[in-house]
Scaffold this motif. Structure first.
Motif, PDB file in Angstrom:
ATOM      1  N   LYS A 166       0.852  -1.186   0.000  1.00  0.00           N
ATOM      2  CA  LYS A 166       0.000   0.000   0.000  1.00  0.00           C
ATOM      3  C   LYS A 166       0.892   1.242   0.000  1.00  0.00           C
ATOM      4  O   LYS A 166       1.517   1.579   1.004  1.00  0.00           O
ATOM      5  N   LEU A 167       0.964   1.898  -1.140  1.00  0.00           N
ATOM      6  CA  LEU A 167       1.833   3.067  -1.248  1.00  0.00           C
ATOM      7  C   LEU A 167       1.200   4.282  -0.583  1.00  0.00           C
ATOM      8  O   LEU A 167       0.020   4.576  -0.782  1.00  0.00           O
ATOM      9  N   GLY A 168       2.005   4.968   0.194  1.00  0.00           N
ATOM     10  CA  GLY A 168       1.555   6.183   0.863  1.00  0.00           C
ATOM     11  C   GLY A 168       2.185   7.404   0.225  1.00  0.00           C
ATOM     12  O   GLY A 168       2.468   7.427  -0.975  1.00  0.00           O
ATOM     13  N   MET A 169       2.443   8.383   1.035  1.00  0.00           N
ATOM     14  CA  MET A 169       2.982   9.636   0.514  1.00  0.00           C
ATOM     15  C   MET A 169       4.437   9.469   0.083  1.00  0.00           C
ATOM     16  O   MET A 169       5.170   8.613   0.583  1.00  0.00           O
ATOM     17  N   GLN A 170       4.829  10.290  -0.868  1.00  0.00           N
ATOM     18  CA  GLN A 170       6.217  10.349  -1.313  1.00  0.00           C
ATOM     19  C   GLN A 170       6.753  11.743  -1.005  1.00  0.00           C
ATOM     20  O   GLN A 170       6.028  12.730  -1.111  1.00  0.00           O
ATOM     21  N   TYR A 171       7.996  11.811  -0.620  1.00  0.00           N
ATOM     22  CA  TYR A 171       8.576  13.095  -0.238  1.00  0.00           C
ATOM     23  C   TYR A 171       9.830  13.361  -1.056  1.00  0.00           C
ATOM     24  O   TYR A 171      10.475  12.453  -1.567  1.00  0.00           O
ATOM     25  N   ARG A 172      10.163  14.630  -1.162  1.00  0.00           N
ATOM     26  CA  ARG A 172      11.357  15.032  -1.907  1.00  0.00           C
ATOM     27  C   ARG A 172      12.503  15.416  -0.976  1.00  0.00           C
ATOM     28  O   ARG A 172      13.656  15.174  -1.281  1.00  0.00           O
ATOM     29  N   ARG A 173      12.174  16.021   0.131  1.00  0.00           N
ATOM     30  CA  ARG A 173      13.221  16.476   1.040  1.00  0.00           C
ATOM     31  C   ARG A 173      13.826  15.291   1.775  1.00  0.00           C
ATOM     32  O   ARG A 173      13.117  14.407   2.259  1.00  0.00           O
ATOM     33  N   LYS A 174      15.156  15.293   1.879  1.00  0.00           N
ATOM     34  CA  LYS A 174      15.842  14.163   2.492  1.00  0.00           C
ATOM     35  C   LYS A 174      15.505  14.026   3.978  1.00  0.00           C
ATOM     36  O   LYS A 174      15.252  15.001   4.669  1.00  0.00           O
ATOM     37  N   HIS A 175      15.544  12.783   4.441  1.00  0.00           N
ATOM     38  CA  HIS A 175      15.469  12.447   5.863  1.00  0.00           C
ATOM     39  C   HIS A 175      14.117  12.775   6.503  1.00  0.00           C
ATOM     40  O   HIS A 175      14.023  12.870   7.721  1.00  0.00           O
ATOM     41  N   THR A 176      13.085  12.975   5.700  1.00  0.00           N
ATOM     42  CA  THR A 176      11.797  13.341   6.288  1.00  0.00           C
ATOM     43  C   THR A 176      10.855  12.155   6.416  1.00  0.00           C
ATOM     44  O   THR A 176       9.780  12.288   6.986  1.00  0.00           O
ATOM     45  N   GLY A 177      11.238  10.993   5.899  1.00  0.00           N
ATOM     46  CA  GLY A 177      10.361   9.832   5.951  1.00  0.00           C
ATOM     47  C   GLY A 177       9.941   9.475   7.358  1.00  0.00           C
ATOM     48  O   GLY A 177       8.746   9.287   7.646  1.00  0.00           O
ATOM     49  N   THR A 178      10.907   9.381   8.277  1.00  0.00           N
ATOM     50  CA  THR A 178      10.570   8.999   9.651  1.00  0.00           C
ATOM     51  C   THR A 178       9.807  10.098  10.382  1.00  0.00           C
ATOM     52  O   THR A 178       9.105   9.824  11.358  1.00  0.00           O
ATOM     53  N   VAL A 179       9.929  11.332   9.913  1.00  0.00           N
ATOM     54  CA  VAL A 179       9.141  12.421  10.512  1.00  0.00           C
ATOM     55  C   VAL A 179       7.662  12.192  10.234  1.00  0.00           C
ATOM     56  O   VAL A 179       6.809  12.357  11.119  1.00  0.00           O
ATOM     57  N   PHE A 180       7.343  11.766   9.009  1.00  0.00           N
ATOM     58  CA  PHE A 180       5.949  11.479   8.668  1.00  0.00           C
ATOM     59  C   PHE A 180       5.468  10.202   9.350  1.00  0.00           C
ATOM     60  O   PHE A 180       4.292  10.081   9.687  1.00  0.00           O
ATOM     61  N   VAL A 181       6.382   9.256   9.556  1.00  0.00           N
ATOM     62  CA  VAL A 181       6.031   8.055  10.319  1.00  0.00           C
ATOM     63  C   VAL A 181       5.639   8.454  11.739  1.00  0.00           C
ATOM     64  O   VAL A 181       4.640   7.969  12.293  1.00  0.00           O
ATOM     65  N   ALA A 182       6.425   9.343  12.340  1.00  0.00           N
ATOM     66  CA  ALA A 182       6.135   9.798  13.704  1.00  0.00           C
ATOM     67  C   ALA A 182       4.769  10.465  13.796  1.00  0.00           C
ATOM     68  O   ALA A 182       4.126  10.446  14.851  1.00  0.00           O
ATOM     69  N   SER A 183       4.326  11.034  12.676  1.00  0.00           N
ATOM     70  CA  SER A 183       3.008  11.688  12.652  1.00  0.00           C
ATOM     71  C   SER A 183       1.876  10.698  12.413  1.00  0.00           C
ATOM     72  O   SER A 183       0.710  11.100  12.323  1.00  0.00           O
ATOM     73  N   GLY A 184       2.212   9.413  12.277  1.00  0.00           N
ATOM     74  CA  GLY A 184       1.195   8.386  12.121  1.00  0.00           C
ATOM     75  C   GLY A 184       0.708   8.193  10.701  1.00  0.00           C
ATOM     76  O   GLY A 184      -0.367   7.622  10.481  1.00  0.00           O
ATOM     77  N   LEU A 185       1.495   8.651   9.705  1.00  0.00           N
ATOM     78  CA  LEU A 185       1.037   8.587   8.318  1.00  0.00           C
ATOM     79  C   LEU A 185       1.399   7.282   7.615  1.00  0.00           C
ATOM     80  O   LEU A 185       1.054   7.101   6.455  1.00  0.00           O
ATOM     81  N   GLY A 186       2.100   6.383   8.294  1.00  0.00           N
ATOM     82  CA  GLY A 186       2.451   5.124   7.658  1.00  0.00           C
ATOM     83  C   GLY A 186       3.749   4.567   8.208  1.00  0.00           C
ATOM     84  O   GLY A 186       4.149   4.878   9.334  1.00  0.00           O
ATOM     85  N   TRP A 187       4.407   3.736   7.391  1.00  0.00           N
ATOM     86  CA  TRP A 187       5.667   3.122   7.802  1.00  0.00           C
ATOM     87  C   TRP A 187       6.695   3.289   6.684  1.00  0.00           C
ATOM     88  O   TRP A 187       6.360   3.607   5.547  1.00  0.00           O
ATOM     89  N   THR A 188       7.944   3.085   7.023  1.00  0.00           N
ATOM     90  CA  THR A 188       8.991   3.126   6.018  1.00  0.00           C
ATOM     91  C   THR A 188      10.091   2.157   6.409  1.00  0.00           C
ATOM     92  O   THR A 188      10.079   1.598   7.517  1.00  0.00           O
ATOM     93  N   ILE A 189      11.005   1.953   5.509  1.00  0.00           N
ATOM     94  CA  ILE A 189      12.144   1.065   5.778  1.00  0.00           C
ATOM     95  C   ILE A 189      13.359   1.905   6.141  1.00  0.00           C
ATOM     96  O   ILE A 189      13.626   2.937   5.523  1.00  0.00           O
TER      97      ILE A 189
END
Length: 296
Positions: free
Chosen positions: A219-242
């Protein structure tokens, strides 16, 4: 005006005696006298008052002595710096890295190298693997730390300096955080957050394949351009990342890492460099880093 003349002038000015200055310089007195006279002619001023009994500096000579000492000191410093650059113990080094390597021994090794080589100025560049390859190609970077698999057909030398297992980064307040490890079934309900970088697109294809093999769909979620922000969105409850195992110190507190019960290839970081642009300083850093990771 030559540096030799400045050294001759300094000796006479300090000894205030041409004979003693000549002995100090290991030359005969007549050539010394001629060089001082030539220096005075070039400068258009008299540097010494000479009598049969003594030699004294004129006011111009006193002023010029300080200037001469400064020029000789600068020459000596420049010579020492050039010699240090020649043996790789001084100079400027541009090192680029991917965020992933910050969870390895990289920060400690770079810090240790800088303490051992205090005359080396290391400028660090936080860049994607593709940006690093471009910079290595144009010579604006000396050494890079990239995720392996992004080298393409470039003629760079490299060694693998980090291997880590992929983990799922999930919100700390999510029910899945209570589990010690996660299956693909567990993760299939959560949106997968990923970067738009090409290497992340390759990772998405790998994940889609793994999910498909067990009858699931990523299930694909949001995609981001700015580096190192994936876990920030994870912390906000928007999904998971590797993310790589061992990254607890560089992720938000509201994120936890859990092993994934799947056959995922490890993350690999390689130190890369252009073998045609290896200076003594670059070689010193390469050797130091290789020796350091062998000791870990």
């Amino acid at each position: 005006m030559r540096m030799r003349q400045l050294r001759y002038f300094e000796a006479v000015a300090e000894e205030l005696h041409f004979g003693k200055a000549a002995e100090r310089l290991h030359i005969q007195q007549p050539p010394l006298s001629r060089q001082i006279q030539k220096l005075e002619e070039d400068l258009g001023v008299q540097l010494f008052n000479r009598t049969n009994r003594k030699v004294e500096l004129t006011d111009a000579g006193k002023y010029f002595l300080e200037e001469a000492k400064g020029m000789l000191k600068n020459q000596s410093r420049a010579k020492a710096t050039l010699q240090a650059m020649g043996d790789g113990t001084a100079g400027k080094l541009h090192v680029s890295f991917v965020y992933l390597v910050l969870s390895s021994a990289f920060p400690d090794i770079v810090g240790s190298f800088m303490r051992q080589y205090p005359n080396v100025d290391i400028e660090l560049h936080d860049e994607s693997s593709l940006q690093q390859i471009e910079a290595l190609n144009d010579g604006s970077r000396h050494i890079g730390f990239v995720t392996l698999g992004n080298l393409g057909n470039h003629d760079f030398s490299h060694i693998v300096v980090q291997r880590t297992s992929p983990c799922a980064a999930i919100p700390a307040n999510h029910p899945l955080a209570n589990k010690k490890s996660l299956t693909l079934q567990d993760l299939s309900a959560l949106p997968y957050i990923c970067s738009r970088e090409s290497y992340c697109k390759m990772r998405v294809k790998e994940m889609e394949r793994l999910f498909h093999e067990v009858g699931l769909k990523l299930k694909l979620g949001m995609q981001y351009r700015r580096k190192h922000t994936g876990t920030v969105f994870v912390a906000s409850g928007l999904g998971w990342t590797i993310i790589n195992a061992g990254s607890e110190g560089i992720i938000p507190k509201r994120v936890v890492l859990r092993p994934i019960e799947a056959d995922l290839p490890p993350f690999k970081v390689a130190m890369i460099w252009d073998p045609n642009r290896v200076t003594p300083l670059v070689q010193n850093f390469l050797d130091y880093y290789k020796n350091s990771i062998e000791e870990i």
